[in-house]
Motif scaffolding. Structure first.
Motif, PDB file in Angstrom:
ATOM      1  N   ALA A   9     -33.356   1.630  20.710  1.00 42.92           N
ATOM      2  CA  ALA A   9     -33.139   2.852  21.279  1.00 42.92           C
ATOM      3  C   ALA A   9     -34.419   3.779  20.921  1.00 42.92           C
ATOM      4  O   ALA A   9     -34.069   4.367  19.627  1.00 42.92           O
ATOM      5  N   PHE A  10     -35.371   4.134  21.613  1.00 44.16           N
ATOM      6  CA  PHE A  10     -36.329   4.906  21.271  1.00 44.16           C
ATOM      7  C   PHE A  10     -36.332   6.309  21.634  1.00 44.16           C
ATOM      8  O   PHE A  10     -35.684   6.609  22.796  1.00 44.16           O
ATOM      9  N   ASP A  11     -36.770   7.419  20.881  1.00 43.44           N
ATOM     10  CA  ASP A  11     -36.673   8.761  21.166  1.00 43.44           C
ATOM     11  C   ASP A  11     -38.188   8.711  22.182  1.00 43.44           C
ATOM     12  O   ASP A  11     -39.112   8.538  21.843  1.00 43.44           O
ATOM     13  N   ASN A  12     -37.767   9.258  23.620  1.00 41.13           N
ATOM     14  CA  ASN A  12     -39.008   9.583  24.384  1.00 41.13           C
ATOM     15  C   ASN A  12     -39.835  10.673  24.038  1.00 41.13           C
ATOM     16  O   ASN A  12     -39.479  11.845  24.924  1.00 41.13           O
ATOM     17  N   VAL A  13     -40.327  10.757  23.025  1.00 36.99           N
ATOM     18  CA  VAL A  13     -41.253  12.273  22.670  1.00 36.99           C
ATOM     19  C   VAL A  13     -42.510  12.072  22.612  1.00 36.99           C
ATOM     20  O   VAL A  13     -43.290  10.860  22.301  1.00 36.99           O
ATOM     21  N   THR A  14     -43.301  13.143  22.676  1.00 36.94           N
ATOM     22  CA  THR A  14     -44.738  13.148  22.245  1.00 36.94           C
ATOM     23  C   THR A  14     -44.590  13.467  20.948  1.00 36.94           C
ATOM     24  O   THR A  14     -43.890  13.428  20.213  1.00 36.94           O
ATOM     25  N   MET A  15     -46.150  13.365  20.383  1.00 33.68           N
ATOM     26  CA  MET A  15     -46.440  13.640  18.846  1.00 33.68           C
ATOM     27  C   MET A  15     -45.763  14.714  18.660  1.00 33.68           C
ATOM     28  O   MET A  15     -44.965  15.017  17.440  1.00 33.68           O
ATOM     29  N   GLU A  16     -46.167  16.045  19.309  1.00 31.81           N
ATOM     30  CA  GLU A  16     -45.572  17.408  19.031  1.00 31.81           C
ATOM     31  C   GLU A  16     -44.268  17.472  18.949  1.00 31.81           C
ATOM     32  O   GLU A  16     -43.578  18.145  18.027  1.00 31.81           O
ATOM     33  N   GLU A  17     -43.511  16.819  19.995  1.00 31.40           N
ATOM     34  CA  GLU A  17     -42.120  17.031  19.880  1.00 31.40           C
ATOM     35  C   GLU A  17     -41.511  16.252  18.757  1.00 31.40           C
ATOM     36  O   GLU A  17     -40.559  16.917  18.183  1.00 31.40           O
ATOM     37  N   ALA A  18     -42.239  15.066  18.409  1.00 31.81           N
ATOM     38  CA  ALA A  18     -41.522  14.169  17.175  1.00 31.81           C
ATOM     39  C   ALA A  18     -41.644  15.271  16.088  1.00 31.81           C
ATOM     40  O   ALA A  18     -40.834  15.151  15.106  1.00 31.81           O
ATOM     41  N   VAL A  19     -42.886  16.003  15.878  1.00 29.04           N
ATOM     42  CA  VAL A  19     -43.073  16.732  14.442  1.00 29.04           C
ATOM     43  C   VAL A  19     -42.104  17.775  14.547  1.00 29.04           C
ATOM     44  O   VAL A  19     -41.539  18.241  13.540  1.00 29.04           O
ATOM     45  N   ASP A  20     -41.898  18.590  15.699  1.00 30.33           N
ATOM     46  CA  ASP A  20     -40.987  19.823  15.984  1.00 30.33           C
ATOM     47  C   ASP A  20     -39.785  19.363  15.422  1.00 30.33           C
ATOM     48  O   ASP A  20     -38.886  19.891  14.812  1.00 30.33           O
ATOM     49  N   ARG A  21     -39.119  18.171  16.041  1.00 31.03           N
ATOM     50  CA  ARG A  21     -37.721  17.696  15.565  1.00 31.03           C
ATOM     51  C   ARG A  21     -37.563  17.273  14.038  1.00 31.03           C
ATOM     52  O   ARG A  21     -36.583  17.516  13.556  1.00 31.03           O
ATOM     53  N   ALA A  22     -38.785  16.702  13.231  1.00 33.74           N
ATOM     54  CA  ALA A  22     -38.599  16.189  12.143  1.00 33.74           C
ATOM     55  C   ALA A  22     -38.707  17.592  11.277  1.00 33.74           C
ATOM     56  O   ALA A  22     -37.948  17.872  10.453  1.00 33.74           O
ATOM     57  N   MET A  23     -39.327  18.676  11.740  1.00 34.46           N
ATOM     58  CA  MET A  23     -39.197  19.986  10.878  1.00 34.46           C
ATOM     59  C   MET A  23     -37.737  20.576  11.170  1.00 34.46           C
ATOM     60  O   MET A  23     -37.235  21.280  10.151  1.00 34.46           O
ATOM     61  N   GLU A  24     -36.960  20.493  12.359  1.00 38.70           N
ATOM     62  CA  GLU A  24     -35.727  20.799  12.591  1.00 38.70           C
ATOM     63  C   GLU A  24     -34.775  20.246  11.650  1.00 38.70           C
ATOM     64  O   GLU A  24     -33.895  20.901  10.965  1.00 38.70           O
ATOM     65  N   LEU A  25     -34.943  18.856  11.445  1.00 39.71           N
ATOM     66  CA  LEU A  25     -34.202  18.283  10.553  1.00 39.71           C
ATOM     67  C   LEU A  25     -34.320  18.465   9.225  1.00 39.71           C
ATOM     68  O   LEU A  25     -33.201  18.486   8.437  1.00 39.71           O
ATOM     69  N   LEU A  26     -35.511  18.916   8.999  1.00 37.37           N
ATOM     70  CA  LEU A  26     -35.717  19.574   7.435  1.00 37.37           C
ATOM     71  C   LEU A  26     -34.798  20.670   7.124  1.00 37.37           C
ATOM     72  O   LEU A  26     -34.462  21.103   5.912  1.00 37.37           O
ATOM     73  N   GLU A  27     -34.509  21.307   8.083  1.00 38.60           N
ATOM     74  CA  GLU A  27     -33.412  22.663   7.825  1.00 38.60           C
ATOM     75  C   GLU A  27     -32.132  22.272   7.826  1.00 38.60           C
ATOM     76  O   GLU A  27     -31.131  22.979   7.797  1.00 38.60           O
ATOM     77  N   GLN A  28     -31.653  21.048   8.078  1.00 37.81           N
ATOM     78  CA  GLN A  28     -30.417  20.697   8.180  1.00 37.81           C
ATOM     79  C   GLN A  28     -29.903  19.870   6.815  1.00 37.81           C
ATOM     80  O   GLN A  28     -30.518  18.970   6.550  1.00 37.81           O
ATOM     81  N   GLU A  29     -28.867  20.185   6.362  1.00 28.00           N
ATOM     82  CA  GLU A  29     -28.237  19.834   5.177  1.00 28.00           C
ATOM     83  C   GLU A  29     -28.218  17.991   5.630  1.00 28.00           C
ATOM     84  O   GLU A  29     -28.033  17.521   6.406  1.00 28.00           O
ATOM     85  N   GLY A  30     -28.250  17.294   4.120  1.00 23.57           N
ATOM     86  CA  GLY A  30     -28.146  15.837   4.074  1.00 23.57           C
ATOM     87  C   GLY A  30     -29.380  15.045   4.373  1.00 23.57           C
ATOM     88  O   GLY A  30     -30.502  15.711   4.690  1.00 23.57           O
ATOM     89  N   PRO A  31     -29.396  13.680   4.158  1.00 25.44           N
ATOM     90  CA  PRO A  31     -30.658  12.919   4.166  1.00 25.44           C
ATOM     91  C   PRO A  31     -30.742  12.701   5.757  1.00 25.44           C
ATOM     92  O   PRO A  31     -29.616  12.392   6.380  1.00 25.44           O
ATOM     93  N   HIS A  32     -31.888  12.493   6.292  1.00 23.94           N
ATOM     94  CA  HIS A  32     -32.237  12.362   7.562  1.00 23.94           C
ATOM     95  C   HIS A  32     -33.350  11.083   7.702  1.00 23.94           C
ATOM     96  O   HIS A  32     -34.046  10.979   6.796  1.00 23.94           O
ATOM     97  N   LEU A  33     -33.269  10.089   8.659  1.00 22.77           N
ATOM     98  CA  LEU A  33     -34.150   8.805   8.523  1.00 22.77           C
ATOM     99  C   LEU A  33     -34.857   9.056   9.735  1.00 22.77           C
ATOM    100  O   LEU A  33     -34.505   9.128  10.946  1.00 22.77           O
ATOM    101  N   VAL A  34     -36.070   8.751   9.569  1.00 14.01           N
ATOM    102  CA  VAL A  34     -37.262   8.623  10.716  1.00 14.01           C
ATOM    103  C   VAL A  34     -37.555   7.292  10.667  1.00 14.01           C
ATOM    104  O   VAL A  34     -38.214   6.657   9.549  1.00 14.01           O
TER     105      VAL A  34
END
Ligand code: UDP
Length: 240
Positions: A9-34
């Motif tokens: 199951a893929f995230d249907n995102v553009t490059m810009e949306e992907a980077v935005d989401r990654a930056m959001e994940l960085l603000e949330q506690e705990g480890p996240h996986l891309v």
């Protein structure tokens, strides 16, 4: 909402949306996986339930290769855009530099991550590469400690799939870092050990062929691509 392509199951995102989401994940506690699956990785996941579950549970699943995009078109659920891991990493480094986030590079042969770090710092002014470690270690604890002591926010884990995803899942929470990005052979590219396909090959979606010609050892892997597309046709016929 994710788009399912042959079991992944893929995230249907553009490059810009992907980077935005990654930056959001960085603000949330705990480890996240891309994760950045290409056709070969989708095929691997089909016969490795542990890997498949890890991808399903990842925070961001990006379509790395043109094979996945073709399959999504065959299946009549087209993904917006290809998000190659190397390009995603480059875009993320610019944002990390602006936000003062710290990057740790893990993987590849001894010396490669250091060279990649030098070149990345030159290409992304302000980027903080806080540590590196090669990918041929036998004990996990010293690597975990190195990441923790470097106070890394993001780790580019470049051990090849599925090793990099399994390592991130098993050890990520002990490191204190918030984002683990599985990037396969990208450190070799960033270090200039493997050259990237010229832009025209990239635009045509033929980077895989260029790499196979330059590294004939990859040909066996690339040969599986037609089979992958055939299974997409099969899945469409069966209405999956
Ligand atoms: N690698 C590593 N440790 C290992 C096995 C592989 O660091 O135990 C590295 C290898 O040196 C290479 C990368 O992982 O830099 C895998 O590259 P490959 O081209 O196979 O990955 P892809 O980009 O196709 O996913």
């Amino acid at each position: 909402m994710r788009t399912e392509i042959l079991g992944v199951a893929f995230d249907n995102v553009t490059m810009e949306e992907a980077v935005d989401r990654a930056m959001e994940l960085l603000e949330q506690e705990g480890p996240h996986l891309v994760v950045t699956p290409n056709a070969e990785i989708v095929q691997q996941a089909q016969s490795d339930p542990e890997f498949s579950a890890l991808i399903a549970g990842a925070d961001l699943v990006l379509p790395d290769g043109v094979g996945v995009i073709y399959a999504s078109k065959i299946l009549k659920r087209p993904l917006k855009s290809r998000v190659p891991g190397v390009d995603f990493a480059a875009a993320l480094m610019d944002r990390m530099a602006a936000a003062g986030k710290r990057l740790f590079l893990l993987g590849a042969k001894p010396g490669v991550a250091e060279e990649a770090a030098r070149r990345m710092a030159a290409q992304h002014p302000g980027l903080m590469v806080c540590g590196t470690h090669d990918g041929y270690f036998h004990e996990d604890a010293p690597v975990v400690q190195a990441i923790r002591e470097a106070r890394a926010d993001v780790v580019f884990v470049c051990l090849g799939a599925p090793k990099q995803e399994k390592w991130s899942s098993a050890h990520g929470s002990q490191t204190g870092a918030r984002l683990f990005v599985g990037l396969g052979g990208s450190l070799d590219v960033f270090a200039g050990q493997v050259d990237r396909a010229p832009e025209i090959w990239q635009k045509l979606g033929m980077e895989w062929l260029y790499r196979a010609i330059r590294q004939p050892a990859r040909f066996k892997r690339v040969a599986k691509l037609p089979l992958f597309l055939c299974s997409a046709v099969g899945a469409r016929v069966k209405g999956k």
